[in-house]
Enzyme design. Structure first.
Site, PDB file in Angstrom:
ATOM      1  N   HIS A 159      -3.048  -5.228   1.476  1.00 20.11           N
ATOM      2  CA  HIS A 159      -2.470  -5.469   2.802  1.00 20.11           C
ATOM      3  C   HIS A 159      -2.532  -6.955   3.146  1.00 20.11           C
ATOM      4  O   HIS A 159      -3.453  -7.388   3.854  1.00 20.11           O
ATOM      5  CB  HIS A 159      -3.247  -4.698   3.864  1.00 20.11           C
ATOM      6  CG  HIS A 159      -3.137  -3.215   3.797  1.00 20.11           C
ATOM      7  ND1 HIS A 159      -2.236  -2.495   4.546  1.00 20.11           N
ATOM      8  CD2 HIS A 159      -3.827  -2.307   3.074  1.00 20.11           C
ATOM      9  CE1 HIS A 159      -2.371  -1.209   4.293  1.00 20.11           C
ATOM     10  NE2 HIS A 159      -3.344  -1.069   3.403  1.00 20.11           N
TER      11      HIS A 159
ATOM     12  N   GLU B  51      -0.847  -8.437   5.300  1.00 18.21           N
ATOM     13  CA  GLU B  51      -0.605  -8.595   6.739  1.00 18.21           C
ATOM     14  C   GLU B  51      -1.898  -8.590   7.550  1.00 18.21           C
ATOM     15  O   GLU B  51      -1.879  -8.937   8.738  1.00 18.21           O
ATOM     16  CB  GLU B  51       0.341  -7.495   7.242  1.00 18.21           C
ATOM     17  CG  GLU B  51      -0.254  -6.111   7.387  1.00 18.21           C
ATOM     18  CD  GLU B  51      -0.354  -5.332   6.097  1.00 18.21           C
ATOM     19  OE1 GLU B  51      -0.713  -4.141   6.165  1.00 18.21           O
ATOM     20  OE2 GLU B  51      -0.077  -5.903   5.019  1.00 18.21           O
TER      21      GLU B  51
ATOM     22  N   CYS C  70       0.839  -1.200   0.000  1.00 19.15           N
ATOM     23  CA  CYS C  70       0.000   0.000   0.000  1.00 19.15           C
ATOM     24  C   CYS C  70       0.882   1.262   0.000  1.00 19.15           C
ATOM     25  O   CYS C  70       1.473   1.591  -1.010  1.00 19.15           O
ATOM     26  CB  CYS C  70      -0.984  -0.027   1.160  1.00 19.15           C
ATOM     27  SG  CYS C  70      -2.364   1.124   0.953  1.00 19.15           S
TER      28      CYS C  70
END
Length: 204
Positions: free
Chosen positions: A184, A186, A91
């Site tokens: 994202h 994560e 991002c």
């Protein structure tokens, strides 16, 4: 650098830093550890020198740029990237690794390294955040997009790893030791993108 030997003395466990100026630092550390790396926060140039690779997390790209200047990290980051350190940007991190950006604030700078043009907030505002299933480098991954950029164009040495609707926008790329995604990983619990990056670091 910081590679940890396995039980046979081979350096198979890389030490990967997460740029800890702003953004999803803890989440990336956890995912890197789950993907088989030693992970550590990086805020200062000596910490940067001690890692084999670096994750530049999501967050806010203009804030990240300004903090990198305040912490005197911008030039050291550029030098390590130029010297071939593997890096992965998600991002805002994708924006930071772009050679050129669109819709940036006046004077906004990046670390650079990937021959691409990235448009900030291309998918819309926070309220326009969405999730999608993507083909990432041959693997099905679930992607979370939050105020996400997309890649407007790439140079001939850049490999496109994933696209997303609408319009098959480019959302993941690789150029040599550098990896970037609009989304994202994560935040999903799926370690495949981080495993891909950890393997990149191991190979270099």
């Amino acid at each position: 650098m910081g590679r940890t030997p396995d039980q046979n003395g081979r350096t198979t466990v890389p030490t990967i830093g997460v740029l800890a100026l702003q953004g999803d630092v803890r989440e990336h550390v956890q995912m890197l550890q789950a993907a088989g790396a030693t992970a550590t926060a990086v805020r200062r140039p000596p910490e940067l020198e001690a890692v084999d690779g670096l994750v530049i997390p999501g967050g806010e790209s203009t804030t990240m740029w300004k903090l990198a200047e305040i912490f005197e990290m911008l030039e050291p980051l550029r030098l390590r990237i130029k010297d071939g350190m593997p890096a992965y940007g998600s991002c805002a991190g994708m924006i930071m690794l772009a050679d050129r950006i669109q819709d940036g604030v006046e004077g906004q700078q990046t670390i650079g390294g990937i021959d691409m043009v990235v448009r900030r907030n291309a998918f819309g505002r926070q309220a326009d955040s969405f999730e999608a299933d993507l083909d990432f480098a041959g693997s099905a991954v679930h992607a979370v997009f939050i105020r996400a950029p997309w890649v407007e164009s790439v140079g001939r040495d850049v490999k496109v790893l994933a696209t997303a609707a609408p319009g098959d926008r480019i959302v993941a790329v690789r150029q040599g030791p550098l990896l970037a995604t609009s989304f994202h990983p994560e935040l999903t619990g799926d370690t495949r993108v981080h495993e891909y990056f950890v393997n990149m670091v191991r190979e270099l």
